[in-house]
Design a protein around this motif. Structure first.
Motif, PDB file in Angstrom:
ATOM      1  N   GLN A 329       0.835  -1.210   0.000  1.00 37.18           N
ATOM      2  CA  GLN A 329       0.000   0.000   0.000  1.00 37.18           C
ATOM      3  C   GLN A 329       0.866   1.255   0.000  1.00 37.18           C
ATOM      4  OE1 GLN A 329      -2.592   0.432   3.438  1.00 37.18           O
ATOM      5  NE2 GLN A 329      -4.190   1.343   2.171  1.00 37.18           N
ATOM      6  N   GLU A 330       1.968   1.233   0.756  1.00 37.32           N
ATOM      7  CA  GLU A 330       2.855   2.403   0.839  1.00 37.32           C
ATOM      8  C   GLU A 330       3.578   2.664  -0.476  1.00 37.32           C
ATOM      9  OE1 GLU A 330       4.023   2.120   5.601  1.00 37.32           O
ATOM     10  OE2 GLU A 330       5.298   1.158   4.094  1.00 37.32           O
ATOM     11  N   VAL A 331       3.868   1.611  -1.219  1.00 39.50           N
ATOM     12  CA  VAL A 331       4.588   1.788  -2.487  1.00 39.50           C
ATOM     13  C   VAL A 331       3.741   2.560  -3.490  1.00 39.50           C
ATOM     14  CG1 VAL A 331       5.521   0.573  -4.497  1.00 39.50           C
ATOM     15  CG2 VAL A 331       6.025  -0.254  -2.191  1.00 39.50           C
ATOM     16  N   ASN A 332       2.413   2.337  -3.488  1.00 39.57           N
ATOM     17  CA  ASN A 332       1.502   3.021  -4.412  1.00 39.57           C
ATOM     18  C   ASN A 332       1.928   2.775  -5.872  1.00 39.57           C
ATOM     19  OD1 ASN A 332      -0.467   4.615  -5.566  1.00 39.57           O
ATOM     20  ND2 ASN A 332       0.606   6.552  -5.129  1.00 39.57           N
ATOM     21  N   PHE A 333       1.864   1.522  -6.279  1.00 40.18           N
ATOM     22  CA  PHE A 333       2.268   1.150  -7.632  1.00 40.18           C
ATOM     23  C   PHE A 333       1.514   1.938  -8.703  1.00 40.18           C
ATOM     24  CE2 PHE A 333       3.744  -2.582  -5.323  1.00 40.18           C
ATOM     25  CZ  PHE A 333       4.949  -2.848  -5.943  1.00 40.18           C
ATOM     26  N   ARG A 334       0.231   2.211  -8.452  1.00 38.67           N
ATOM     27  CA  ARG A 334      -0.587   2.892  -9.462  1.00 38.67           C
ATOM     28  C   ARG A 334      -0.077   4.295  -9.740  1.00 38.67           C
ATOM     29  NH1 ARG A 334      -2.588   4.219 -13.464  1.00 38.67           N
ATOM     30  NH2 ARG A 334      -4.776   4.393 -14.015  1.00 38.67           N
ATOM     31  N   GLY A 335       0.152   5.066  -8.688  1.00 37.93           N
ATOM     32  CA  GLY A 335       0.588   6.438  -8.887  1.00 37.93           C
ATOM     33  C   GLY A 335       2.062   6.543  -9.238  1.00 37.93           C
ATOM     34  N   ARG A 336       2.857   5.615  -8.735  1.00 36.54           N
ATOM     35  CA  ARG A 336       4.315   5.709  -8.906  1.00 36.54           C
ATOM     36  C   ARG A 336       4.797   5.090 -10.211  1.00 36.54           C
ATOM     37  NH1 ARG A 336       8.360   4.071  -3.970  1.00 36.54           N
ATOM     38  NH2 ARG A 336      10.355   4.549  -4.969  1.00 36.54           N
ATOM     39  N   LEU A 341      -0.295  -4.255  -8.514  1.00 34.10           N
ATOM     40  CA  LEU A 341       0.254  -5.542  -8.101  1.00 34.10           C
ATOM     41  C   LEU A 341      -0.821  -6.613  -8.212  1.00 34.10           C
ATOM     42  CD1 LEU A 341       2.678  -7.091  -6.814  1.00 34.10           C
ATOM     43  CD2 LEU A 341       1.605  -6.648  -4.597  1.00 34.10           C
ATOM     44  N   LEU A 342      -0.532  -7.649  -8.987  1.00 34.31           N
ATOM     45  CA  LEU A 342      -1.449  -8.789  -9.108  1.00 34.31           C
ATOM     46  C   LEU A 342      -1.131  -9.861  -8.075  1.00 34.31           C
ATOM     47  CD1 LEU A 342      -1.562  -9.317 -12.997  1.00 34.31           C
ATOM     48  CD2 LEU A 342      -3.267  -8.187 -11.568  1.00 34.31           C
ATOM     49  N   ALA A 343       0.165 -10.166  -7.932  1.00 37.89           N
ATOM     50  CA  ALA A 343       0.547 -11.284  -7.071  1.00 37.89           C
ATOM     51  C   ALA A 343       2.011 -11.143  -6.670  1.00 37.89           C
ATOM     52  CB  ALA A 343       0.326 -12.610  -7.788  1.00 37.89           C
ATOM     53  N   ILE A 344       2.400 -11.919  -5.656  1.00 36.46           N
ATOM     54  CA  ILE A 344       3.777 -11.851  -5.148  1.00 36.46           C
ATOM     55  C   ILE A 344       4.296 -13.263  -4.873  1.00 36.46           C
ATOM     56  CG2 ILE A 344       2.932 -11.546  -2.781  1.00 36.46           C
ATOM     57  CD1 ILE A 344       5.396  -9.764  -2.269  1.00 36.46           C
ATOM     58  N   HIS A 345       5.589 -13.469  -5.141  1.00 34.48           N
ATOM     59  CA  HIS A 345       6.250 -14.746  -4.872  1.00 34.48           C
ATOM     60  C   HIS A 345       7.490 -14.471  -4.036  1.00 34.48           C
ATOM     61  CE1 HIS A 345       8.370 -18.554  -5.514  1.00 34.48           C
ATOM     62  NE2 HIS A 345       9.413 -17.838  -5.874  1.00 34.48           N
ATOM     63  N   ARG A 346       7.687 -15.278  -2.976  1.00 31.60           N
ATOM     64  CA  ARG A 346       8.839 -15.069  -2.090  1.00 31.60           C
ATOM     65  C   ARG A 346       9.599 -16.374  -1.898  1.00 31.60           C
ATOM     66  NH1 ARG A 346       7.574 -11.502   2.970  1.00 31.60           N
ATOM     67  NH2 ARG A 346       7.785  -9.901   1.351  1.00 31.60           N
ATOM     68  N   ASN A 347      10.216 -16.871  -2.933  1.00 31.10           N
ATOM     69  CA  ASN A 347      11.150 -17.993  -2.881  1.00 31.10           C
ATOM     70  C   ASN A 347      10.671 -19.153  -2.011  1.00 31.10           C
ATOM     71  OD1 ASN A 347      13.523 -19.232  -3.696  1.00 31.10           O
ATOM     72  ND2 ASN A 347      14.656 -18.536  -1.880  1.00 31.10           N
ATOM     73  N   LEU A 366       7.434  -9.935  -8.255  1.00 35.41           N
ATOM     74  CA  LEU A 366       6.107  -9.338  -8.319  1.00 35.41           C
ATOM     75  C   LEU A 366       5.514  -9.524  -9.708  1.00 35.41           C
ATOM     76  CD1 LEU A 366       6.886  -5.910  -6.584  1.00 35.41           C
ATOM     77  CD2 LEU A 366       6.373  -8.114  -5.502  1.00 35.41           C
ATOM     78  N   LEU A 367       4.241  -9.821  -9.730  1.00 39.51           N
ATOM     79  CA  LEU A 367       3.494  -9.903 -10.986  1.00 39.51           C
ATOM     80  C   LEU A 367       2.674  -8.616 -11.089  1.00 39.51           C
ATOM     81  CD1 LEU A 367       3.206 -12.109 -13.221  1.00 39.51           C
ATOM     82  CD2 LEU A 367       1.029 -12.734 -12.140  1.00 39.51           C
ATOM     83  N   LEU A 368       2.991  -7.776 -12.079  1.00 37.69           N
ATOM     84  CA  LEU A 368       2.366  -6.464 -12.207  1.00 37.69           C
ATOM     85  C   LEU A 368       1.509  -6.370 -13.462  1.00 37.69           C
ATOM     86  CD1 LEU A 368       5.418  -4.124 -11.372  1.00 37.69           C
ATOM     87  CD2 LEU A 368       3.661  -4.952  -9.795  1.00 37.69           C
ATOM     88  N   LEU A 369       0.402  -5.628 -13.345  1.00 39.32           N
ATOM     89  CA  LEU A 369      -0.384  -5.235 -14.506  1.00 39.32           C
ATOM     90  C   LEU A 369       0.051  -3.817 -14.845  1.00 39.32           C
ATOM     91  CD1 LEU A 369      -2.743  -6.040 -16.436  1.00 39.32           C
ATOM     92  CD2 LEU A 369      -4.262  -4.831 -14.861  1.00 39.32           C
ATOM     93  N   ALA A 370       0.771  -3.663 -15.956  1.00 38.74           N
ATOM     94  CA  ALA A 370       1.429  -2.395 -16.278  1.00 38.74           C
ATOM     95  C   ALA A 370       0.701  -1.654 -17.392  1.00 38.74           C
ATOM     96  CB  ALA A 370       2.881  -2.647 -16.679  1.00 38.74           C
ATOM     97  N   GLY A 371       0.492  -0.357 -17.194  1.00 42.04           N
ATOM     98  CA  GLY A 371      -0.137   0.482 -18.200  1.00 42.04           C
ATOM     99  C   GLY A 371       0.851   0.964 -19.242  1.00 42.04           C
ATOM    100  N   ASP A 372       0.387   1.844 -20.142  1.00 46.00           N
ATOM    101  CA  ASP A 372       1.230   2.322 -21.249  1.00 46.00           C
ATOM    102  C   ASP A 372       2.424   3.124 -20.780  1.00 46.00           C
ATOM    103  OD1 ASP A 372      -0.356   1.136 -23.167  1.00 46.00           O
ATOM    104  OD2 ASP A 372      -1.677   2.869 -23.369  1.00 46.00           O
TER     105      ASP A 372
END
Length: 592
Positions: A329-336, A341-347, A366-372
């Motif tokens: 939540q703090e990272v704010n992937f959408r605005g930054r 974030l779709l999903a996360i994997h930690r070994n 991290l599995l991300l849904l990325a815009g243009d």
């Protein structure tokens, strides 16, 4: 006629057969060398060599390929298949649906992109249901071939033969082939082929682990959260009834309800609106949730589901990343980063708690849904490294679907009624989809198969040389002398058999180029209707089941299905014999 010209044409034909069978060089270059040699020695004039490039049917084939790629680009078929193919069904039921839909679609759409779109579905379904893809992929290819033989535009082979009919001079009054000239053989064989594959494919096909499983399967399991919406069809169902336990390729690990986490989930557990489901699964299975129609939504994605186009990508957090110890939540992937974030994997480590409250660590994938804008805003970013692009996700707009599908079907319908030529109808559709920005006009030419155009045009020139020098006459007379004593039926059987064998080992386009002028010359010498002699070549070349190299869709499933040449022969030989018998009997009854 000069004896040298005759000998030269025979030498060129032998060269083509050897080159294509031994794969000495590409098909286009093989035909190029052959035709250039004929031109150098004066067998063909420059205008005769180039005449094929002005053939209307070549343009029609290329335009149909362009429209097929446009349909693939807007992902509408993929969405449609998501609706019509059940996630959980028996092998026979799944096989039947595949063959019925693909066979039907292939009659009017290029079958190559259809098979390409369906292959991931087959592979995913097979993995979920513990069925070897080798039991499904070959019938998928065969269904596409069977459907393509029902109409003029179902396969490029039929269009190539039509181009040769238009160009031939033996029968000046012969009309071009019509849309449904193929129907009287193609449709019965679609039904017969369906029944044959439905009842015998499972017995005749091997139970193999495909090669792709050995080299591409990853054990990287992601954690993903999905929310049950209030109008979801899952509300009120048990885990067993919903099929969420395993059928989506995802493992249901936890259910969060009113801040309480259920970690041991009974199969009779009843789902409610607002439940948050935590799954463990691979990237491809998680991507499928984005287009799933079950009423699940990914809460972290938010408004990014409204994007017309986005990329699903994998990134790994670097060891000097500023994201370490920050929550999602703090990272704010959408605005930054213009992503979600779709999903996360930690070994292999078990992750607990809400996805948005998880603190990131170095090495997290991290599995991300990325815009243009993701690529632009992440340039020079040392917080993570890009691993791979998993998939491109498109959300087709309704007007694009109607323009592309409606326009294509209308052009085909008007052509079938002889109101406008198919050539003009397809041109109008291509202009419309460019003007309305249905697809990117700059990307469209990239899907053109220039090799195919060259092969067809030069094969027309080869046919001209065979007729011009009398080689077609000689071979036709030889075949007639063998088969005619047994009647017209035997002649058709002989032409079918020769074409089918050549198509199986040197490609169907080359077989058509060699046999068509021979077949038409045989009809002329016998004083018979030329139409069945044109159609028999088309069916024999297009209905190619006995080798993987005989037809493009066979080659596509060859590796992913883990097949051998023998597998194609075992299932395809009986179907080829059935097709030959039905074709010859129907053509003989209708036209001779």
């Amino acid at each position: 006629m000069h004896h040298f010209d005759v000998i030269l044409v025979f030498v060129v034909i032998v060269f083509i057969l050897i080159s294509l069978y031994k794969e000495l060089m590409g098909a286009a270059f093989t035909f190029f060398i052959a035709v250039v040699v004929l031109g150098i020695f004066g067998v063909l004039t420059p205008s005769e060599i180039l005449a094929g490039f002005a053939n209307e049917q070549i343009a029609v084939i290329l335009m149909l390929l362009l429209l097929g790629d446009a349909i693939r680009q807007i992902s509408v078929i993929e969405i449609f298949f998501n609706k019509i193919f059940p996630r959980s069904s028996g092998q026979k039921a799944f096989l039947a649906r595949i063959m019925l839909w693909i066979g039907g679609f292939s009659a009017f759409l290029n079958n190559t992109p259809l098979v390409a779109v369906m292959m991931p579905y087959v592979h995913t379904w097979s993995k979920r249901n513990n069925v070897s893809p080798s039991k499904i992929l070959m019938p998928l290819s065969y269904a596409a071939i069977l459907g393509g033989c029902v109409t003029l535009i179902g396969t490029s082979t039929n269009l190539i033969v039509n181009g040769m009919v238009v160009d031939q001079t033996i029968f000046p009054d012969m009309e071009p082939l019509h849309m449904f000239d193929f129907f009287w053989v193609g449709f019965p064989m679609l039904i017969i082929g369906f029944l044959y594959l439905f009842f015998f494919s499972d017995k005749l096909l091997p139970n193999r682990v495909p090669i792709i499983d050995d080299v591409t399967v990853s054990d990287r399991k992601y954690l993903v959260e999905a929310l049950i919406r209030s109008k979801s069809k899952l509300v009120g169902k048990t885990i067993t009834e919903s099929g969420l336990g395993s059928e989506k390729g995802l493992f249901l690990a936890e259910v969060v309800r009113d801040n309480y986490t259920f970690q041991v989930i009974d199969k009779d557990f009843i789902l409610k609106s607002g439940d948050i489901l935590r799954f463990a699964g691979e990237s491809e299975d998680i991507v499928n949730l984005l287009s799933d129609g079950s009423g699940l939504t990914l809460p972290n994605v938010g408004m990014m589901t409204k994007l017309k186009r986005a990329d699903v990508i994998e990134v790994v957090i670097s060891h000097n990343s500023t994201l370490i110890s920050k929550t999602v939540q703090e990272v704010n992937f959408r605005g930054r980063l213009d992503s979600s974030l779709l999903a996360i994997h930690r070994n292999g480590e078990r992750i607990s708690g809400k996805l948005e409250d998880i603190k990131l660590k170095a090495g997290d994938v991290l599995l991300l849904l990325a815009g243009d804008n993701f690529t632009e805003v992440s340039k020079g970013n040392m917080d993570f490294y890009l691993i791979s692009k998993v998939k491109e996700v498109r959300k087709p707009e309704l007007y694009k679907i109607w323009t592309l599908f409606g326009g294509t079907l209308l052009a085909i319908f008007l052509s079938a009624l002889n109101i406008i030529p198919l050539f003009m109808g397809l041109i109008v559709v291509l202009i419309l989809i460019n003007l309305l920005n249905v697809v990117n006009a700059k990307d469209l030419p990239k899907s053109l198969d220039y090799n195919l155009a060259v092969i067809i045009a030069l094969s027309l020139a080869l046919g001209t040389a065979m007729i011009k020098t009398g080689v077609a006459d000689m071979i036709a007379d030889f075949l007639i002398s063998i088969f005619f004593p047994h009647g017209n039926l035997a002649v058709l059987f002989g032409i079918y058999a020769v074409t089918s064998v050549l198509a199986a080992y040197i490609t169907n386009k080359a077989a058509v180029a060699i046999v068509f002028p021979i077949s038409l010359t045989a009809a002329y010498n016998l004083g018979l209707n030329p139409l069945p002699f044109a159609l028999v070549v088309s069916f024999a070349a297009a209905a190619n089941f006995i080798t993987p190299i005989g037809y493009q869709t066979n080659l596509m499933v060859y590796g992913p299905g883990g097949y051998s040449f023998k597998d194609f022969f075992r299932l395809g030989w009986p179907l080829t014999i059935i097709y030959m018998i039905v074709t010859v009997l129907i053509l003989n009854y209708m036209y001779l």
